[in-house]
Design an enzyme around this catalytic site. Structure first.
Site, PDB file in Angstrom:
ATOM      1  N   ASN A 131       0.823  -1.217   0.000  1.00  0.00           N
ATOM      2  CA  ASN A 131       0.000   0.000   0.000  1.00  0.00           C
ATOM      3  C   ASN A 131       0.861   1.273   0.000  1.00  0.00           C
ATOM      4  O   ASN A 131       2.078   1.203   0.227  1.00  0.00           O
ATOM      5  CB  ASN A 131      -0.925  -0.015   1.240  1.00  0.00           C
ATOM      6  CG  ASN A 131      -2.224   0.739   1.004  1.00  0.00           C
ATOM      7  OD1 ASN A 131      -2.348   1.528   0.057  1.00  0.00           O
ATOM      8  ND2 ASN A 131      -3.198   0.522   1.864  1.00  0.00           N
ATOM      9  N   ILE A 132       0.254   2.400  -0.232  1.00  0.00           N
ATOM     10  CA  ILE A 132       0.939   3.698  -0.109  1.00  0.00           C
ATOM     11  C   ILE A 132       1.495   3.766   1.321  1.00  0.00           C
ATOM     12  O   ILE A 132       0.787   3.442   2.279  1.00  0.00           O
ATOM     13  CB  ILE A 132      -0.080   4.846  -0.336  1.00  0.00           C
ATOM     14  CG1 ILE A 132      -0.672   4.787  -1.747  1.00  0.00           C
ATOM     15  CG2 ILE A 132       0.554   6.204  -0.065  1.00  0.00           C
ATOM     16  CD1 ILE A 132      -1.842   5.742  -1.976  1.00  0.00           C
TER      17      ILE A 132
ATOM     18  N   GLY B 169       6.451   1.280   2.973  1.00  0.00           N
ATOM     19  CA  GLY B 169       7.902   1.186   3.189  1.00  0.00           C
ATOM     20  C   GLY B 169       8.659   0.628   1.987  1.00  0.00           C
ATOM     21  O   GLY B 169       9.771   0.120   2.140  1.00  0.00           O
ATOM     22  N   LYS B 170       8.097   0.766   0.820  1.00  0.00           N
ATOM     23  CA  LYS B 170       8.747   0.218  -0.386  1.00  0.00           C
ATOM     24  C   LYS B 170      10.096   0.905  -0.643  1.00  0.00           C
ATOM     25  O   LYS B 170      11.083   0.241  -0.942  1.00  0.00           O
ATOM     26  CB  LYS B 170       7.818   0.378  -1.608  1.00  0.00           C
ATOM     27  CG  LYS B 170       6.515  -0.412  -1.480  1.00  0.00           C
ATOM     28  CD  LYS B 170       5.612  -0.239  -2.679  1.00  0.00           C
ATOM     29  CE  LYS B 170       4.997   1.118  -2.800  1.00  0.00           C
ATOM     30  NZ  LYS B 170       4.097   1.530  -1.699  1.00  0.00           N
TER      31      LYS B 170
ATOM     32  N   THR C  47      12.046   2.352   1.509  1.00  0.00           N
ATOM     33  CA  THR C  47      12.993   1.929   2.549  1.00  0.00           C
ATOM     34  C   THR C  47      13.529   0.540   2.217  1.00  0.00           C
ATOM     35  O   THR C  47      14.717   0.255   2.395  1.00  0.00           O
ATOM     36  CB  THR C  47      12.280   1.903   3.930  1.00  0.00           C
ATOM     37  OG1 THR C  47      11.525   3.091   4.045  1.00  0.00           O
ATOM     38  CG2 THR C  47      13.255   1.784   5.068  1.00  0.00           C
TER      39      THR C  47
ATOM     40  N   GLU D 143      10.261  -0.805  -7.687  1.00  0.00           N
ATOM     41  CA  GLU D 143       9.211  -0.356  -6.775  1.00  0.00           C
ATOM     42  C   GLU D 143       7.906  -0.399  -7.562  1.00  0.00           C
ATOM     43  O   GLU D 143       7.740   0.330  -8.525  1.00  0.00           O
ATOM     44  CB  GLU D 143       9.517   1.063  -6.304  1.00  0.00           C
ATOM     45  CG  GLU D 143       8.535   1.570  -5.276  1.00  0.00           C
ATOM     46  CD  GLU D 143       8.926   2.936  -4.718  1.00  0.00           C
ATOM     47  OE1 GLU D 143       9.945   3.499  -5.161  1.00  0.00           O
ATOM     48  OE2 GLU D 143       8.190   3.430  -3.858  1.00  0.00           O
TER      49      GLU D 143
HETATM   50  P1  DGT Z   1       6.350   3.788   0.167  1.00  0.00           P
HETATM   51  O1  DGT Z   1       7.828   3.871  -0.085  1.00  0.00           O
HETATM   52  O2  DGT Z   1       5.876   2.394   0.422  1.00  0.00           O
HETATM   53  O3  DGT Z   1       5.917   4.787   1.195  1.00  0.00           O
HETATM   54  O4  DGT Z   1       5.694   4.133  -1.210  1.00  0.00           O
HETATM   55  P2  DGT Z   1       5.068   5.456  -1.750  1.00  0.00           P
HETATM   56  O5  DGT Z   1       3.828   5.754  -0.999  1.00  0.00           O
HETATM   57  O6  DGT Z   1       6.100   6.540  -1.862  1.00  0.00           O
HETATM   58  O7  DGT Z   1       4.750   4.998  -3.240  1.00  0.00           O
HETATM   59  P3  DGT Z   1       3.396   4.487  -3.847  1.00  0.00           P
HETATM   60  O8  DGT Z   1       3.670   3.755  -5.092  1.00  0.00           O
HETATM   61  O9  DGT Z   1       2.630   3.675  -2.870  1.00  0.00           O
HETATM   62  O10 DGT Z   1       2.616   5.778  -4.196  1.00  0.00           O
HETATM   63  C1  DGT Z   1       3.134   7.021  -4.634  1.00  0.00           C
HETATM   64  C2  DGT Z   1       1.931   7.896  -4.944  1.00  0.00           C
HETATM   65  O11 DGT Z   1       1.475   7.602  -6.241  1.00  0.00           O
HETATM   66  C3  DGT Z   1       0.734   7.655  -4.026  1.00  0.00           C
HETATM   67  O12 DGT Z   1       0.049   8.868  -3.836  1.00  0.00           O
HETATM   68  C4  DGT Z   1      -0.121   6.682  -4.792  1.00  0.00           C
HETATM   69  C5  DGT Z   1       0.154   7.057  -6.198  1.00  0.00           C
HETATM   70  N1  DGT Z   1       0.139   5.941  -7.133  1.00  0.00           N
HETATM   71  C6  DGT Z   1       1.124   5.073  -7.400  1.00  0.00           C
HETATM   72  N2  DGT Z   1       0.812   4.273  -8.421  1.00  0.00           N
HETATM   73  C7  DGT Z   1      -0.431   4.634  -8.800  1.00  0.00           C
HETATM   74  C8  DGT Z   1      -1.327   4.198  -9.811  1.00  0.00           C
HETATM   75  O13 DGT Z   1      -1.066   3.315 -10.631  1.00  0.00           O
HETATM   76  N3  DGT Z   1      -2.524   4.830  -9.822  1.00  0.00           N
HETATM   77  C9  DGT Z   1      -2.877   5.789  -8.933  1.00  0.00           C
HETATM   78  N4  DGT Z   1      -4.088   6.301  -9.013  1.00  0.00           N
HETATM   79  N5  DGT Z   1      -2.055   6.256  -8.020  1.00  0.00           N
HETATM   80  C10 DGT Z   1      -0.859   5.680  -7.963  1.00  0.00           C
END
Ligand code: DGT
Length: 221
Positions: free
Chosen positions: A20-21, A24-25, A27, A94
């Site tokens: 999920n968002i 910790g990906k 990290t 990631e």
């Molecule tokens: P982490 O290191 O596990 O804290 O990961 P985050 O939160 O930096 O990375 P991630 O992929 O969960 O999300 C980064 C932002 O981009 C977050 O606001 C959700 C959004 N996001 C990522 N991929 C998608 C996608 O395919 N569609 C949508 N709608 N949003 C996405």
């Protein structure tokens, strides 16, 4: 003369880090910074600035207007990561084109934020890409969290675009990750899955991360 016949593109051992968002990906990837691993972070900065347009911000402001635009660009940037050659025997990404499709696009459709005709076009692209290009993986690391924990982390991180992200949205994304990677009730998994308890705090997580090293660095069972 036979050189270009014998050259076969062999994919490095490829790991997708999913969760999920706020699970910790980043990290997890950083833990492998000094190993012989090609680390490919999610291109969030590209999503925030496509020739001056912040597609991530637009998607959060008005998902039904900008969902297709954003997911099209996410899909393109994921293809770039999947097909990028690696200088190391192990490549760690990631997220993947699969979580974009099975979690985020699925959520937009299920929430009535993306019309079926847009979904179908994205899905046709997804099917074409995954059947014609090498987007395969060898291992998925699933950082499993509870929505409440990642909600708190997200508030502390305070990424501008995520200001209005609700616990309800994180719960929905959690369920989609669970269905795909844990319960395996929906969609096929593109690789075997290791699940880590990512609710634990960062010091404890380091210990969990170390346990994965043999599987990732030496492909031990
Ligand atoms: P982490 O290191 O596990 O804290 O990961 P985050 O939160 O930096 O990375 P991630 O992929 O969960 O999300 C980064 C932002 O981009 C977050 O606001 C959700 C959004 N996001 C990522 N991929 C998608 C996608 O395919 N569609 C949508 N709608 N949003 C996405």
């Amino acid at each position: 003369m036979a050189d270009n016949i014998s050259v076969k593109k062999i994919r490095p051992f490829t790991v997708f880090v999913e969760g999920n968002i706020g699970s910790g990906k980043t990290t997890f990837l950083n833990h492998f910074a000094n190993a012989d691993v090609q680390l490919l972070s999610e291109p969030v900065e590209m999503w925030r600035n496509v020739e001056g347009h912040n597609l991530l911000g637009l998607m959060y402001e008005n998902p039904s207007r900008w969902g297709l635009t954003f997911q099209t660009y996410v899909q393109l940037t994921m293809v770039d990561l999947h097909t990028r050659p690696a200088a190391y025997p192990v490549k760690m990404m990631e997220r993947s084109i699969y979580s974009a499709r099975y979690c985020f696009v699925e959520n937009l459709v299920q929430e009535g934020l993306m019309p079926t005709c847009e979904y179908v076009v994205l899905d046709e692209w997804f099917k074409w890409i995954t059947s014609h290009l090498d987007t395969g993986g060898d291992l998925i690391v699933y950082l499993r969290t509870s929505p409440e924990v990642v909600f708190e982390r997200m508030k502390v991180r305070a990424r501008k675009e995520e200001t209005h992200v609700s616990l309800q949205y994180l719960t929905k994304l959690h369920e989609l990750h669970e269905d795909w990677l844990f319960n395996r009730t929906k969609f096929s998994c593109p690789a075997p899955v290791i699940t880590l308890d990512a609710n634990r705090d960062i010091n404890e997580m380091e210990e969990e991360f170390r346990k994965c090293e043999p599987k990732i660095l030496f492909q031990q069972q």
